[in-house]
Motif scaffolding. Structure first.
Motif, PDB file in Angstrom:
ATOM      1  N   UNK A  32       0.838  -1.198   0.000  1.00 61.63           N
ATOM      2  CA  UNK A  32       0.000   0.000   0.000  1.00 61.63           C
ATOM      3  C   UNK A  32       0.878   1.255   0.000  1.00 61.63           C
ATOM      4  N   UNK A  33       0.381   2.324  -0.597  1.00 67.65           N
ATOM      5  CA  UNK A  33       1.128   3.593  -0.602  1.00 67.65           C
ATOM      6  C   UNK A  33       1.233   4.174   0.813  1.00 67.65           C
ATOM      7  N   UNK A  34       0.251   3.853   1.629  1.00 66.52           N
ATOM      8  CA  UNK A  34       0.251   4.304   3.016  1.00 66.52           C
ATOM      9  C   UNK A  34       0.960   3.233   3.862  1.00 66.52           C
ATOM     10  N   UNK A  35       2.152   3.519   4.396  1.00 66.85           N
ATOM     11  CA  UNK A  35       2.904   2.506   5.149  1.00 66.85           C
ATOM     12  C   UNK A  35       2.184   2.019   6.405  1.00 66.85           C
ATOM     13  N   UNK A  36       1.296   2.822   6.936  1.00 66.89           N
ATOM     14  CA  UNK A  36       0.543   2.415   8.126  1.00 66.89           C
ATOM     15  C   UNK A  36      -0.353   1.219   7.804  1.00 66.89           C
ATOM     16  N   UNK A  37      -0.915   1.206   6.600  1.00 64.33           N
ATOM     17  CA  UNK A  37      -1.782   0.100   6.187  1.00 64.33           C
ATOM     18  C   UNK A  37      -0.988  -1.204   6.161  1.00 64.33           C
ATOM     19  N   UNK A  38       0.198  -1.182   5.565  1.00 58.97           N
ATOM     20  CA  UNK A  38       1.020  -2.396   5.524  1.00 58.97           C
ATOM     21  C   UNK A  38       1.378  -2.856   6.932  1.00 58.97           C
ATOM     22  N   UNK A  39       1.745  -1.928   7.779  1.00 58.30           N
ATOM     23  CA  UNK A  39       2.088  -2.277   9.160  1.00 58.30           C
ATOM     24  C   UNK A  39       0.902  -2.947   9.850  1.00 58.30           C
ATOM     25  N   UNK A  40      -0.281  -2.397   9.668  1.00 55.68           N
ATOM     26  CA  UNK A  40      -1.493  -2.977  10.263  1.00 55.68           C
ATOM     27  C   UNK A  40      -1.809  -4.347   9.673  1.00 55.68           C
ATOM     28  N   UNK A  41      -1.598  -4.508   8.364  1.00 62.41           N
ATOM     29  CA  UNK A  41      -1.840  -5.808   7.730  1.00 62.41           C
ATOM     30  C   UNK A  41      -0.912  -6.876   8.305  1.00 62.41           C
ATOM     31  N   UNK A  42       0.304  -6.479   8.683  1.00 61.75           N
ATOM     32  CA  UNK A  42       1.282  -7.435   9.198  1.00 61.75           C
ATOM     33  C   UNK A  42       0.987  -7.882  10.623  1.00 61.75           C
ATOM     34  N   UNK A  43       0.118  -7.163  11.321  1.00 65.18           N
ATOM     35  CA  UNK A  43      -0.212  -7.553  12.703  1.00 65.18           C
ATOM     36  C   UNK A  43      -1.690  -7.923  12.870  1.00 65.18           C
ATOM     37  N   UNK A  44      -2.462  -7.849  11.782  1.00 71.05           N
ATOM     38  CA  UNK A  44      -3.887  -8.163  11.858  1.00 71.05           C
ATOM     39  C   UNK A  44      -4.160  -9.518  11.232  1.00 71.05           C
ATOM     40  N   UNK A  45      -5.034 -10.267  11.895  1.00 68.04           N
ATOM     41  CA  UNK A  45      -5.450 -11.568  11.372  1.00 68.04           C
ATOM     42  C   UNK A  45      -6.864 -11.477  10.835  1.00 68.04           C
ATOM     43  N   UNK A  46      -7.191 -12.319   9.860  1.00 65.95           N
ATOM     44  CA  UNK A  46      -8.582 -12.353   9.410  1.00 65.95           C
ATOM     45  C   UNK A  46      -9.469 -13.013  10.465  1.00 65.95           C
ATOM     46  N   UNK A  47     -10.755 -12.775  10.361  1.00 64.91           N
ATOM     47  CA  UNK A  47     -11.704 -13.380  11.296  1.00 64.91           C
ATOM     48  C   UNK A  47     -11.624 -14.903  11.215  1.00 64.91           C
ATOM     49  N   UNK A  48     -11.349 -15.437  10.038  1.00 62.51           N
ATOM     50  CA  UNK A  48     -11.316 -16.878   9.814  1.00 62.51           C
ATOM     51  C   UNK A  48     -10.335 -17.604  10.729  1.00 62.51           C
ATOM     52  N   UNK A  49      -9.127 -17.038  10.914  1.00 60.51           N
ATOM     53  CA  UNK A  49      -8.094 -17.715  11.696  1.00 60.51           C
ATOM     54  C   UNK A  49      -7.060 -16.713  12.182  1.00 60.51           C
TER      55      UNK A  49
END
Length: 136
Positions: A32-49
């Motif tokens: 993502x162009x916004x580095x905060x989004x990538x950082x959040x994606x790296x610490x967030x899990x999907x609801x599935x697992x």
């Protein structure tokens, strides 16, 4: 002659899938162009697992999508080179057209102009090839 057109229709899938795989695995083009989004994606899990992160899923989905496009293109290219009559069976015509139309719909709905153009070219070439077979 029609199998050459079918082979040409397979090339956008091979080329775009390969570029997509290289971009996914060896560049930051899908970050993502916004580095905060990538950082959040790296610490967030999907609801599935909680066994993966959204970032790992994102990279995995992109890599598997690339491989699917490459596989589709290479399989059609190989069949056109070696077993062209198989391609023109009703099963393969429906399977291939369904797949190309689905990719085209995805490109219209979710992607951008480069994959849309490539998929459109493939769709036109597959269509021409089938029309050539049906009219001979």
């Amino acid at each position: 002659m029609e199998y050459f057109v079918w082979m040409a229709g397979s090339l956008p899938f091979i080329i775009l899938g390969s570029i997509h795989l290289i971009y996914t695995c060896f560049t930051d083009k899908f970050s993502p162009r916004n580095p905060v989004i990538e950082k959040e994606m790296k610490v967030s899990s999907p609801v599935l697992t909680e066994e993966t992160t959204m970032w790992k899923a994102w990279i995995g989905f992109n890599a598997s999508h690339s491989l699917g496009a490459i596989y589709f293109g290479l399989t059609n290219f190989f069949l056109a080179c070696n077993y062209s009559p198989v391609l023109y069976s009703p099963f393969f015509v429906l399977l291939n057209f369904g797949t190309v139309v689905f990719y085209f719909w995805l490109a219209i709905k979710y992607w951008f102009s480069v994959p849309l153009t490539g998929i459109f070219i493939a769709l036109v070439l597959f269509t021409i090839s089938v029309v050539m077979v049906l009219t001979r």
